[in-house]
Motif scaffolding. Structure first.
Motif, PDB file in Angstrom:
ATOM      1  N   ASN A 106       0.798  -1.348  -0.410  1.00  0.00           N
ATOM      2  CA  ASN A 106       0.357   0.220   0.118  1.00  0.00           C
ATOM      3  C   ASN A 106       0.908   1.164   0.193  1.00  0.00           C
ATOM      4  OD1 ASN A 106      -2.508   0.994   0.012  1.00  0.00           O
ATOM      5  ND2 ASN A 106      -1.796   1.875   2.416  1.00  0.00           N
ATOM      6  N   GLU A 126      -3.679  -4.147  -6.311  1.00  0.00           N
ATOM      7  CA  GLU A 126      -4.138  -5.284  -6.369  1.00  0.00           C
ATOM      8  C   GLU A 126      -3.472  -6.102  -5.323  1.00  0.00           C
ATOM      9  OE1 GLU A 126      -4.408  -8.696 -10.072  1.00  0.00           O
ATOM     10  OE2 GLU A 126      -3.464  -6.612 -10.267  1.00  0.00           O
ATOM     11  N   THR A 128      -1.732  -5.223  -2.645  1.00  0.00           N
ATOM     12  CA  THR A 128      -2.163  -5.187  -1.109  1.00  0.00           C
ATOM     13  C   THR A 128      -3.815  -5.738  -1.089  1.00  0.00           C
ATOM     14  OG1 THR A 128      -2.062  -2.738  -1.828  1.00  0.00           O
ATOM     15  CG2 THR A 128      -2.489  -2.934   0.732  1.00  0.00           C
ATOM     16  N   LEU A 129      -4.583  -5.678  -1.807  1.00  0.00           N
ATOM     17  CA  LEU A 129      -5.814  -5.561  -1.445  1.00  0.00           C
ATOM     18  C   LEU A 129      -6.430  -7.408  -1.694  1.00  0.00           C
ATOM     19  CD1 LEU A 129      -7.557  -3.431  -3.295  1.00  0.00           C
ATOM     20  CD2 LEU A 129      -8.259  -3.873  -1.164  1.00  0.00           C
ATOM     21  N   PRO A 133      -7.989  -7.739   1.846  1.00  0.00           N
ATOM     22  CA  PRO A 133      -9.388  -7.379   0.969  1.00  0.00           C
ATOM     23  C   PRO A 133      -9.858  -5.994   1.884  1.00  0.00           C
ATOM     24  CG  PRO A 133      -9.175  -9.611   1.421  1.00  0.00           C
ATOM     25  CD  PRO A 133      -8.521  -8.910   2.637  1.00  0.00           C
ATOM     26  N   HIS A 135      -8.409  -3.502   3.220  1.00  0.00           N
ATOM     27  CA  HIS A 135      -7.737  -2.169   3.292  1.00  0.00           C
ATOM     28  C   HIS A 135      -8.379  -0.949   1.898  1.00  0.00           C
ATOM     29  CE1 HIS A 135      -4.436   0.239   2.987  1.00  0.00           C
ATOM     30  NE2 HIS A 135      -3.811  -1.096   3.835  1.00  0.00           N
ATOM     31  N   LEU A 139      -8.173   1.114  -1.189  1.00  0.00           N
ATOM     32  CA  LEU A 139      -9.551   1.237  -1.736  1.00  0.00           C
ATOM     33  C   LEU A 139      -9.650   3.003  -2.398  1.00  0.00           C
ATOM     34  CD1 LEU A 139     -11.617  -1.315  -0.514  1.00  0.00           C
ATOM     35  CD2 LEU A 139     -11.417  -1.537  -3.085  1.00  0.00           C
TER      36      LEU A 139
END
Length: 188
Positions: A106, A126, A128-129, A133, A135, A139
């Motif tokens: 991130n 992508e 990071t998530l 998920p 985060h 987003l």
């Protein structure tokens, strides 16, 4: 002599005290996060949500080991000083050493965003998530990228995802309002 009335501890102070009592090593796999995300969902207002948000960020930014912690600290310092190339190099090293540390990805996404490299930033988001998920920071970054790229409808959808995780996110609510105005202006 001035006396103090016993009263409620300010929420920011309670959050800080709680954070200081928590152990140092953590990341997106920390067991406390599930409870904090439940509290974030149930928080009655933005003020209490902000305290919970800070507790989540404290956990997310705590690296899984001492070496990673040093790189994270140095990278964040470089960001604060506006030394974006150095920050990029440090976070690149960090994700290479700790590819399963979501906040390292991130932070790298943030640096790439500031440097105007939106494709790299989206790739980092992508990652990071995949690891975290929930985060909402990643987003929000993705929503900001879509907004910058002139894709307000896509940005709104992403900020709505943030609100599903963090219902009192004032930044996301404000971003949605601004983007909806853009869409209305385009329609006129």
């Amino acid at each position: 002599m001035k006396t103090h009335r016993a009263g409620k501890i300010p929420t920011w102070l309670a959050g800080l005290a709680l954070a200081l009592l928590w152990p140092v090593a953590a990341d997106q796999n920390d067991d406390r996060l599930d409870g904090l995300f439940d509290k974030l969902q149930d928080a009655p207002n933005a003020s209490q949500s902000a305290v919970i948000e800070q507790q989540i960020w404290l956990i997310w930014t705590q690296a899984p080991n001492d070496e990673a912690e040093r790189l994270m600290d140095r990278g964040m310092q470089a960001m604060r000083l506006g030394e974006w190339t150095l920050a990029e190099r440090l976070f690149d090293q960090l994700v290479e050493k700790e590819p399963k540390f979501a906040e390292a990805w991130n932070k790298l996404a943030t640096v790439h965003y500031v440097l105007g490299d939106y494709n790299e930033s989206m790739s980092d988001i992508e990652q990071t998530l995949k690891l975290e998920p929930r985060h909402f920071g990643a987003l929000s970054g993705l929503g900001s990228i879509f907004a910058r790229l002139g894709q307000p409808a896509a940005a709104i959808r992403v900020f709505e995802q943030v609100l599903e995780i963090y219902p009192h996110s004032q930044d996301s609510q404000h971003s949605i309002e601004q983007l909806q105005e853009q869409l209305l202006d385009r329609a006129i």
